[in-house]
Scaffold this active site. Sequence first.
Site, PDB file in Angstrom:
ATOM      1  N   ASP A 287       3.387   0.833 -10.485  1.00 58.80           N
ATOM      2  CA  ASP A 287       5.128   0.165  -9.657  1.00 58.80           C
ATOM      3  C   ASP A 287       4.551   0.727  -7.758  1.00 58.80           C
ATOM      4  O   ASP A 287       5.301   0.634  -6.879  1.00 58.80           O
ATOM      5  CB  ASP A 287       6.327   0.262 -10.175  1.00 58.80           C
ATOM      6  CG  ASP A 287       6.887   0.201 -10.040  1.00 58.80           C
ATOM      7  OD1 ASP A 287       7.317  -1.470  -9.389  1.00 58.80           O
ATOM      8  OD2 ASP A 287       8.183   0.273  -9.420  1.00 58.80           O
TER       9      ASP A 287
ATOM     10  N   HIS B 115       3.117   2.156  -2.454  1.00 48.78           N
ATOM     11  CA  HIS B 115       3.992   3.111  -2.045  1.00 48.78           C
ATOM     12  C   HIS B 115       3.574   3.972  -1.445  1.00 48.78           C
ATOM     13  O   HIS B 115       3.440   4.836  -0.341  1.00 48.78           O
ATOM     14  CB  HIS B 115       5.635   3.070  -2.416  1.00 48.78           C
ATOM     15  CG  HIS B 115       6.296   1.688  -2.977  1.00 48.78           C
ATOM     16  ND1 HIS B 115       5.502   0.183  -1.767  1.00 48.78           N
ATOM     17  CD2 HIS B 115       6.608   1.871  -3.667  1.00 48.78           C
ATOM     18  CE1 HIS B 115       6.428  -0.610  -2.430  1.00 48.78           C
ATOM     19  NE2 HIS B 115       6.770   0.126  -3.787  1.00 48.78           N
TER      20      HIS B 115
ATOM     21  N   LYS C  12       4.161  -7.525  -4.070  1.00 47.60           N
ATOM     22  CA  LYS C  12       3.174  -7.195  -4.611  1.00 47.60           C
ATOM     23  C   LYS C  12       4.047  -7.701  -6.248  1.00 47.60           C
ATOM     24  O   LYS C  12       4.634  -8.136  -5.615  1.00 47.60           O
ATOM     25  CB  LYS C  12       3.943  -5.345  -4.304  1.00 47.60           C
ATOM     26  CG  LYS C  12       4.969  -4.775  -4.848  1.00 47.60           C
ATOM     27  CD  LYS C  12       5.347  -3.514  -4.367  1.00 47.60           C
ATOM     28  CE  LYS C  12       5.060  -2.458  -5.461  1.00 47.60           C
ATOM     29  NZ  LYS C  12       5.875  -2.219  -6.852  1.00 47.60           N
TER      30      LYS C  12
ATOM     31  N   LYS D 156      10.472   0.403   6.572  1.00 43.96           N
ATOM     32  CA  LYS D 156      11.545   1.399   6.464  1.00 43.96           C
ATOM     33  C   LYS D 156      11.277   2.284   8.076  1.00 43.96           C
ATOM     34  O   LYS D 156      10.142   2.194   8.764  1.00 43.96           O
ATOM     35  CB  LYS D 156      11.268   2.046   5.395  1.00 43.96           C
ATOM     36  CG  LYS D 156      11.534   2.143   4.068  1.00 43.96           C
ATOM     37  CD  LYS D 156      11.378   2.853   2.711  1.00 43.96           C
ATOM     38  CE  LYS D 156      11.804   2.096   2.091  1.00 43.96           C
ATOM     39  NZ  LYS D 156      12.771   1.596   1.360  1.00 43.96           N
TER      40      LYS D 156
ATOM     41  N   GLU E 175      13.959   8.451  -7.774  1.00 41.20           N
ATOM     42  CA  GLU E 175      14.779   7.719  -7.403  1.00 41.20           C
ATOM     43  C   GLU E 175      15.644   7.774  -8.837  1.00 41.20           C
ATOM     44  O   GLU E 175      15.456   8.827 -10.262  1.00 41.20           O
ATOM     45  CB  GLU E 175      14.455   6.289  -8.168  1.00 41.20           C
ATOM     46  CG  GLU E 175      13.544   5.698  -6.993  1.00 41.20           C
ATOM     47  CD  GLU E 175      12.897   4.103  -8.180  1.00 41.20           C
ATOM     48  OE1 GLU E 175      13.971   3.187  -7.475  1.00 41.20           O
ATOM     49  OE2 GLU E 175      12.184   4.192  -8.073  1.00 41.20           O
TER      50      GLU E 175
ATOM     51  N   LYS F   1      11.582   8.308 -12.106  1.00 46.55           N
ATOM     52  CA  LYS F   1      12.999   7.337 -12.323  1.00 46.55           C
ATOM     53  C   LYS F   1      13.826   8.119 -12.765  1.00 46.55           C
ATOM     54  O   LYS F   1      13.434   8.878 -13.894  1.00 46.55           O
ATOM     55  CB  LYS F   1      13.153   5.885 -13.179  1.00 46.55           C
ATOM     56  CG  LYS F   1      12.265   4.505 -12.385  1.00 46.55           C
ATOM     57  CD  LYS F   1      12.176   3.281 -12.444  1.00 46.55           C
ATOM     58  CE  LYS F   1      11.643   2.137 -11.903  1.00 46.55           C
ATOM     59  NZ  LYS F   1      11.940   2.354 -10.547  1.00 46.55           N
TER      60      LYS F   1
ATOM     61  N   HIS G  43       6.646  -2.922   1.258  1.00 46.25           N
ATOM     62  CA  HIS G  43       8.219  -2.425   2.089  1.00 46.25           C
ATOM     63  C   HIS G  43       8.065  -1.502   2.844  1.00 46.25           C
ATOM     64  O   HIS G  43       9.394  -1.382   3.359  1.00 46.25           O
ATOM     65  CB  HIS G  43       9.215  -3.054   1.233  1.00 46.25           C
ATOM     66  CG  HIS G  43      10.100  -2.203   0.325  1.00 46.25           C
ATOM     67  ND1 HIS G  43       9.735  -2.415  -0.900  1.00 46.25           N
ATOM     68  CD2 HIS G  43      11.121  -1.910   0.394  1.00 46.25           C
ATOM     69  CE1 HIS G  43      10.445  -1.239  -1.967  1.00 46.25           C
ATOM     70  NE2 HIS G  43      11.241  -0.947  -0.876  1.00 46.25           N
TER      71      HIS G  43
HETATM   72  C1  BG6 Z   1       9.841  -1.325  -5.255  1.00 44.42           C
HETATM   73  C2  BG6 Z   1       9.196  -1.286  -7.272  1.00 44.42           C
HETATM   74  O1  BG6 Z   1       8.384  -1.842  -5.100  1.00 44.42           O
HETATM   75  O2  BG6 Z   1      10.205  -0.984  -5.144  1.00 44.42           O
HETATM   76  C3  BG6 Z   1      10.732  -0.307  -7.673  1.00 44.42           C
HETATM   77  O3  BG6 Z   1       9.429  -2.304  -8.561  1.00 44.42           O
HETATM   78  C4  BG6 Z   1      11.693   0.780  -7.186  1.00 44.42           C
HETATM   79  O4  BG6 Z   1      10.300   0.024  -8.940  1.00 44.42           O
HETATM   80  C5  BG6 Z   1      11.537   0.360  -5.527  1.00 44.42           C
HETATM   81  O5  BG6 Z   1      12.623   0.598  -7.705  1.00 44.42           O
HETATM   82  C6  BG6 Z   1      12.119   1.485  -4.760  1.00 44.42           C
HETATM   83  O6  BG6 Z   1      12.347   1.099  -3.245  1.00 44.42           O
HETATM   84  P1  BG6 Z   1      13.406   1.456  -2.139  1.00 44.42           P
HETATM   85  O7  BG6 Z   1      13.184   1.073  -0.689  1.00 44.42           O
HETATM   86  O8  BG6 Z   1      14.878   1.478  -2.910  1.00 44.42           O
HETATM   87  O9  BG6 Z   1      12.934   3.533  -2.193  1.00 44.42           O
END
Ligand code: BG6
Length: 483
Positions: free
Chosen positions: A240, A245, A153, A187, A221, A341, A183
């Site tokens: 993002d 996600h 992405k 998980k 986050e 964030k 990704h």
């Molecule tokens: C990424 C984003 O795809 O996923 C980031 O670009 C984000 O900004 C991250 O922090 C979060 O992934 P995870 O696996 O830590 O929840």
Amino acid sequence: MGSVETLEPSVFVIFGGTGDLSRRKLLPALARHFEHGTLAGKCAVVGVSPDTSVNDESYRDLALKALSDAGLDKSAIDQLNENLYFQTIGKGTKDDYAALASRLNDIRKKHDLPQNYAFYLALPPGAVAGVVEGLDGAGLSKPEGWSRLVVEKPFGRDLASAKALNDKLHQHFREEQIYRIDHYLGKETVQNLLVFRFANAIFESLWNRERVHSVEIRVAEDLGVGTRAGYYDKSGATRDMIQNHLTQLLTLVAMEVPTSFEADAIRHEKIKVLKSIAPIDCDRVVRGQYAGGTVDNRKVPGYREEAGVADDSQTDTFVGLEILVNTWRWKGVPFYLRTGKRMKKRLTQIIVRFNDVPVSLFRSKGLALDTADILVLTLQPDEGFSLHFDVKEPGEPFRLKRIPLAFRYKDEFQDMPEAYETLLLDVLEGDQTLFVHAEEVEESWRVYTPLVENPPPLHSYPAGTWGPKEAEHLRVPEGDLWR
Ligand code: BG6
């Protein structure tokens, strides 16, 4: 998700081989597979970048450092390094791609591997078109064996750019060859959503508008933008996190039962969910940006004070919004997506709030609680799930207490593989179930393009909180009871 027995030997090629993603995620994931024996004798790994000063030896040194930083032990590092090479792509001319093709051929012969190639593009979006053209031009999209393309992405910035990117990829690779990574799908807890819903009969009868009041999907986050302002300030939370996600999580929660546990069947159901999402009502969207505050007892700067962020940046670091899925199953049930964030702590959860009892016997008696039943799926950290409902506290006076029926992965299982370990293996096994289809990308952008083109006003929130107070109504009522 595939089966290791069907894993065909191949060469794994990483464009952006010296970059951050490669060092932090890809090389460690590959090293773990060598260590576990999954790839031993079955794979050579080649890092590629424009850098002409890197060679096999210095690349192995880079890997050694990255893998030690990732906590891998010496035997894993040695095993990867015995199978690791570097090839520059220089300026990306025809000759550079011809040189790459010939080097890959030499490496695979040395390791006695067939002409099977996985090309992982750990690259900024602007570099993708040149690479797919180069690979195709050098015959690497149609070798004697198979050729697979893994794309990271972001897949575009809006519907038009996502379509243009898909068209470009399809000029050189067939959809069956393309693995778009999200990704989150790798998980363990996200894969478990399918098992939770479709291997346990009791939930299916509850999983609809008759029983469910609202659903919240939230990804909080505690980290800020870090060193990624160059990318993030042009993207923001919708591009993002929400478009990919969180929306992927939504499709897994809302999809119908697929006809089989096959990539096509599952992706078909996810696409149907995306097609059913109603246009977003901008009055039901709240954007936020973090100001300075305290996270984990540490003072942190506001977003606009971060390195590389403009003083007057209008980029959102928080988005909360309501999605309506117009299917028979979900009509009228709000799905709240929230992500930010610099929030109070790192927490990814799906919260399903069930309907209230039709007549509240206990509340009419002035008793507190008698609240809705709530299912909380915690995807990270402290993975697990819990169902919260009321019981009678023993003794007098007559009182209700909310208790959780809880399961935690760490009580039952020791190992949680990293998402990238699962996804890289799936690429090598040719299993597209956990990858995003072209149509999914486009349907998702259909939903969010109007929002990124006409963003509602931005609200400030102090770092270390759960986001702007203006977004408080965009969540499931009583959804925080378990805290
Ligand atoms: C990424 C984003 O795809 O996923 C980031 O670009 C984000 O900004 C991250 O922090 C979060 O992934 P995870 O696996 O830590 O929840």
